[in-house]
Design a protein around this motif. Sequence first.
Motif, PDB file in Angstrom:
ATOM      1  N   LEU A   1     -33.924  53.686  28.237  1.00 22.63           N
ATOM      2  CA  LEU A   1     -34.367  53.256  27.158  1.00 22.63           C
ATOM      3  C   LEU A   1     -33.170  52.394  26.419  1.00 22.63           C
ATOM      4  O   LEU A   1     -31.908  52.317  26.831  1.00 22.63           O
ATOM      5  N   THR A   2     -33.607  51.559  25.206  1.00 19.08           N
ATOM      6  CA  THR A   2     -32.288  50.629  24.825  1.00 19.08           C
ATOM      7  C   THR A   2     -31.881  52.026  23.764  1.00 19.08           C
ATOM      8  O   THR A   2     -31.987  52.751  23.618  1.00 19.08           O
ATOM      9  N   VAL A   3     -30.568  51.514  23.303  1.00 19.12           N
ATOM     10  CA  VAL A   3     -29.736  52.263  22.437  1.00 19.12           C
ATOM     11  C   VAL A   3     -30.510  52.808  21.295  1.00 19.12           C
ATOM     12  O   VAL A   3     -30.812  53.955  20.466  1.00 19.12           O
ATOM     13  N   ALA A   4     -31.360  51.791  20.808  1.00 17.33           N
ATOM     14  CA  ALA A   4     -32.017  51.885  19.428  1.00 17.33           C
ATOM     15  C   ALA A   4     -33.236  52.975  19.723  1.00 17.33           C
ATOM     16  O   ALA A   4     -33.548  53.816  19.161  1.00 17.33           O
ATOM     17  N   GLN A   5     -33.886  52.513  20.867  1.00 20.91           N
ATOM     18  CA  GLN A   5     -34.905  53.593  21.380  1.00 20.91           C
ATOM     19  C   GLN A   5     -34.560  54.936  21.497  1.00 20.91           C
ATOM     20  O   GLN A   5     -35.020  56.067  20.964  1.00 20.91           O
ATOM     21  N   ALA A   6     -33.446  55.008  22.333  1.00 22.35           N
ATOM     22  CA  ALA A   6     -32.809  56.569  22.427  1.00 22.35           C
ATOM     23  C   ALA A   6     -32.482  57.212  21.104  1.00 22.35           C
ATOM     24  O   ALA A   6     -33.015  58.464  20.941  1.00 22.35           O
ATOM     25  N   LEU A   7     -31.939  56.434  20.124  1.00 22.31           N
ATOM     26  CA  LEU A   7     -31.585  57.102  18.857  1.00 22.31           C
ATOM     27  C   LEU A   7     -32.875  57.568  18.105  1.00 22.31           C
ATOM     28  O   LEU A   7     -32.948  58.615  17.702  1.00 22.31           O
TER      29      LEU A   7
ATOM     30  N   PRO B   1     -14.875  55.239   3.338  1.00 20.08           N
ATOM     31  CA  PRO B   1     -14.381  56.446   2.529  1.00 20.08           C
ATOM     32  C   PRO B   1     -15.616  56.836   1.736  1.00 20.08           C
ATOM     33  O   PRO B   1     -15.303  58.181   1.236  1.00 20.08           O
ATOM     34  N   VAL B   2     -16.829  56.453   1.764  1.00 20.56           N
ATOM     35  CA  VAL B   2     -17.688  57.115   1.185  1.00 20.56           C
ATOM     36  C   VAL B   2     -18.928  57.914   2.294  1.00 20.56           C
ATOM     37  O   VAL B   2     -19.795  58.348   1.914  1.00 20.56           O
ATOM     38  N   SER B   3     -18.457  58.196   3.367  1.00 15.47           N
ATOM     39  CA  SER B   3     -19.285  58.809   4.485  1.00 15.47           C
ATOM     40  C   SER B   3     -18.612  60.077   4.812  1.00 15.47           C
ATOM     41  O   SER B   3     -17.072  59.862   5.101  1.00 15.47           O
ATOM     42  N   ARG B   4     -19.197  61.162   4.991  1.00 14.05           N
ATOM     43  CA  ARG B   4     -18.545  62.480   5.474  1.00 14.05           C
ATOM     44  C   ARG B   4     -18.328  62.304   7.177  1.00 14.05           C
ATOM     45  O   ARG B   4     -17.494  62.972   7.653  1.00 14.05           O
ATOM     46  N   TYR B   5     -19.030  61.470   7.780  1.00 14.12           N
ATOM     47  CA  TYR B   5     -18.803  61.194   9.178  1.00 14.12           C
ATOM     48  C   TYR B   5     -19.180  59.670   9.355  1.00 14.12           C
ATOM     49  O   TYR B   5     -20.274  59.151   8.996  1.00 14.12           O
ATOM     50  N   PHE B   6     -18.232  58.988  10.058  1.00 13.68           N
ATOM     51  CA  PHE B   6     -18.487  57.349  10.413  1.00 13.68           C
ATOM     52  C   PHE B   6     -18.087  57.311  11.549  1.00 13.68           C
ATOM     53  O   PHE B   6     -17.125  57.843  12.360  1.00 13.68           O
ATOM     54  N   ASP B   7     -19.073  56.604  12.600  1.00 13.11           N
ATOM     55  CA  ASP B   7     -18.745  56.189  13.913  1.00 13.11           C
ATOM     56  C   ASP B   7     -19.303  54.645  14.211  1.00 13.11           C
ATOM     57  O   ASP B   7     -20.389  54.631  13.573  1.00 13.11           O
ATOM     58  N   ARG B   8     -18.670  53.993  15.173  1.00 12.83           N
ATOM     59  CA  ARG B   8     -19.315  52.749  15.518  1.00 12.83           C
ATOM     60  C   ARG B   8     -19.508  52.750  16.958  1.00 12.83           C
ATOM     61  O   ARG B   8     -18.787  53.148  17.629  1.00 12.83           O
ATOM     62  N   ILE B   9     -20.766  52.699  17.327  1.00  9.46           N
ATOM     63  CA  ILE B   9     -21.446  52.771  18.495  1.00  9.46           C
ATOM     64  C   ILE B   9     -21.207  51.494  19.634  1.00  9.46           C
ATOM     65  O   ILE B   9     -21.926  50.377  19.485  1.00  9.46           O
ATOM     66  N   THR B  10     -20.191  51.274  20.259  1.00 12.57           N
ATOM     67  CA  THR B  10     -19.681  50.052  20.883  1.00 12.57           C
ATOM     68  C   THR B  10     -20.099  50.064  22.369  1.00 12.57           C
ATOM     69  O   THR B  10     -20.021  49.240  23.117  1.00 12.57           O
ATOM     70  N   ARG B  11     -20.463  51.316  22.448  1.00  9.55           N
ATOM     71  CA  ARG B  11     -20.916  51.318  24.258  1.00  9.55           C
ATOM     72  C   ARG B  11     -22.226  52.409  24.272  1.00  9.55           C
ATOM     73  O   ARG B  11     -22.163  53.405  23.537  1.00  9.55           O
ATOM     74  N   PRO B  12     -23.214  52.171  25.029  1.00 12.53           N
ATOM     75  CA  PRO B  12     -24.241  53.086  24.913  1.00 12.53           C
ATOM     76  C   PRO B  12     -24.098  54.541  25.055  1.00 12.53           C
ATOM     77  O   PRO B  12     -24.506  55.331  24.283  1.00 12.53           O
ATOM     78  N   GLU B  13     -23.139  54.741  25.903  1.00 13.07           N
ATOM     79  CA  GLU B  13     -22.711  56.304  26.479  1.00 13.07           C
ATOM     80  C   GLU B  13     -22.175  56.927  24.894  1.00 13.07           C
ATOM     81  O   GLU B  13     -22.253  58.248  24.797  1.00 13.07           O
ATOM     82  N   ALA B  14     -21.486  56.266  24.151  1.00 13.88           N
ATOM     83  CA  ALA B  14     -20.907  56.659  22.833  1.00 13.88           C
ATOM     84  C   ALA B  14     -21.750  57.397  21.841  1.00 13.88           C
ATOM     85  O   ALA B  14     -21.542  58.004  21.077  1.00 13.88           O
ATOM     86  N   LEU B  15     -23.164  56.898  22.163  1.00 14.51           N
ATOM     87  CA  LEU B  15     -24.278  57.509  21.390  1.00 14.51           C
ATOM     88  C   LEU B  15     -24.268  58.760  21.269  1.00 14.51           C
ATOM     89  O   LEU B  15     -24.414  59.383  20.142  1.00 14.51           O
ATOM     90  N   ILE B  16     -24.421  59.414  22.487  1.00 13.47           N
ATOM     91  CA  ILE B  16     -24.616  61.104  22.535  1.00 13.47           C
ATOM     92  C   ILE B  16     -23.526  61.824  21.683  1.00 13.47           C
ATOM     93  O   ILE B  16     -24.185  62.545  20.725  1.00 13.47           O
TER      94      ILE B  16
ATOM     95  N   GLN C   1     -25.330  44.944  16.988  1.00 17.04           N
ATOM     96  CA  GLN C   1     -26.417  44.523  17.246  1.00 17.04           C
ATOM     97  C   GLN C   1     -26.856  44.267  18.929  1.00 17.04           C
ATOM     98  O   GLN C   1     -28.056  44.249  18.999  1.00 17.04           O
ATOM     99  N   ASP C   2     -25.785  43.590  19.418  1.00 15.64           N
ATOM    100  CA  ASP C   2     -26.166  43.815  21.002  1.00 15.64           C
ATOM    101  C   ASP C   2     -26.301  45.073  21.514  1.00 15.64           C
ATOM    102  O   ASP C   2     -27.034  45.154  22.431  1.00 15.64           O
ATOM    103  N   VAL C   3     -25.359  46.191  21.157  1.00 18.15           N
ATOM    104  CA  VAL C   3     -25.413  47.236  21.816  1.00 18.15           C
ATOM    105  C   VAL C   3     -26.797  47.985  21.318  1.00 18.15           C
ATOM    106  O   VAL C   3     -27.487  48.724  22.296  1.00 18.15           O
ATOM    107  N   GLN C   4     -27.459  47.685  20.262  1.00 18.01           N
ATOM    108  CA  GLN C   4     -28.658  48.353  19.961  1.00 18.01           C
ATOM    109  C   GLN C   4     -29.757  47.851  20.885  1.00 18.01           C
ATOM    110  O   GLN C   4     -30.755  48.798  21.291  1.00 18.01           O
ATOM    111  N   ALA C   5     -29.743  46.916  21.416  1.00 20.38           N
ATOM    112  CA  ALA C   5     -30.819  46.395  22.218  1.00 20.38           C
ATOM    113  C   ALA C   5     -30.344  46.708  23.803  1.00 20.38           C
ATOM    114  O   ALA C   5     -31.295  46.463  24.878  1.00 20.38           O
ATOM    115  N   GLU C   6     -29.249  47.104  24.146  1.00 25.60           N
ATOM    116  CA  GLU C   6     -28.762  47.269  25.532  1.00 25.60           C
ATOM    117  C   GLU C   6     -29.496  48.693  26.266  1.00 25.60           C
ATOM    118  O   GLU C   6     -29.598  49.572  25.373  1.00 25.60           O
TER     119      GLU C   6
END
Length: 638
Positions: free
Chosen positions: A7-13, A160-175, A200-205
Amino acid sequence: MTSTTRLTVAQALVRFLSAQYTERDGVRRRLISATWGIFGHGNVAGLGQALIDYATVPGGGTPPAAPVMPYHQGRNEQSMVHAAVGYARQSNRLSAHAVTTSIGPGATNLVTGAALATINHLPVLLLPGDTFATRVADPVLQQLEVPYAGDVSVNDCLRPVSRYFDRITRPEALIPAALNAMRVLTDPVETGAVTLALPQDVQAEAHDWPEEFFAERTWYVRRPAADPAELAAAVRAIRAAERPLVVAGGGVHHSRAEAALAEFAAATGIPVASTQAGKGSLNHDHPQDVGGIGHTGTATADELARLADLVIGVGTRYTDFTTASHTLFERPGVRFLNLNIAPYDGHKLAGQPLIADARGGLAALAKELGRHGHRVDASYIAEYREDKERWEQRVDACYEADEPDVRPTQPQVLGALDEIVDESDILVNAAGSLPGDLHKLWRTRSLDQYHLEYGYSCMGYEIPAAIGVKLAAPDRPVWALVGDGTYLMMPTEIVTAVQEGIAIKVLLIQNHGYASIGGLSESVGAERFGTAYRHRADDGTYTGAPLPVDLAANAASLGMRVLRAKTVRDLRTALAEARAADTPTCVYVETETADTVSGAPPAQAWWDVPVAETAARSSAVKARELYERHVTTRRRHL
């Protein structure tokens, strides 16, 4: 071998989110029950494609199967967060919504909503698009270029306004990121805005995902019990107090501790005052309820606070409105006992902490105090009940309209609403002069009738939040109470209500400007400068004729049914008609000013807004003199 699905990252999420649940007290709910979205180049091919893919179960049959991830179309990114927050609060933080946006202004529009969610400890999942992780298109449209850091994007504003923040730069990092996001959303201490920035590129990967990632997960929302030593110390403190006072905060509602608080108060006779977030913890007619506390509180509650020797905070953050900027609790030797699930709040004001879930903590206190037969002196009970009765007479006077064919005051508008609602109605408000009037005057009839967002007091919250509340409570009348200033900030979600057939009721009060800040401006010597909606006068100030703005026509142009009320009599008829309506309906009324007829009682406690130390105009000089007198009463509780 572990089975996988490509699946794509977006579909998996989206698939992952559809399988997450919460459970508390044996009740299981979907954690992320819907997603709001506005699409642009940063999310249309990723999450946009995934959301339509998972809008219904493929091959759902007849009738169509239940949605896997329902989607709501918004008009403004900030207001989508407000709608999600309203839904989460009405759902007791056990169910939440996600919000997706494109990169650029769509993402930065989330910041205000994220701050509101985090400050109020309300869960919302933010999924903004982000610039290319591979940086092959650099700079992409709307990208912020930062010369000193290649990995910064506008989404970093959300850190600063989030209790948790992450940037998903690789598909594996989503888990791990997705699992951490769910952990924070369901944590009663940590919850707030959670941001997963999605390039935007990772979403479709595409990626081969382990099937275990998509298995149903239940996140148990815990109720931690009090430490025995802290509980024993708390019981000793209460038994030693002669004039204890409970301050009920929003944590009472989050814990669904209202019944436990009512039993505790009835058994001990201890009076209960409430913050804006805690109002409704007791119904207005409960014998121990003494109303709102602090700058916008009642005279009854504030006088009890001044004389209290023990303040029992239950689920409160002790904001400056509650403490009257640290001038309210003025008795020498006053002490604080703080029952709170969050240690950070439990230690405030040098208080004695009782770190526990509010419901469990109150039940434990009641049990231990009951063993000793503890109850406050009868004379104390008689005193605050008599004071409350006098305050209720003041409320009656504010609500009363002797001449029904004249323009109403704002308190009379509330009085007219008070006449037609019952325990099923929910009132949503956030900013302006209404929060003060409501905190002083409104008589709550149910534990969730009073929905005030006063942690961030964000203008524009009311209409979208009412939509979120109505989605969570579809069978109940939901009112968005807004002034003209708030309405002009964010009326756009009226279109969403009309599109979705969400029958909210908007009570739109026209008073030609920022009434609350106008009054504050006058009190600090700023002479209401820049607070009225009027034409410019010859001297350059906005003191000319009122603007010829027709907000009722604006609401109607967005598709809402509008009922205009010119008098108290008209208002009563219009409110009753709106309450019975099954389509989005607005009641528009222009109010009379308090200068000519009775308004709400003035503030019963101070609020620290610093006044210019040097000024030439006499209004500011006088305001500074008064300010310096108040400042001398401020204290540090140590």
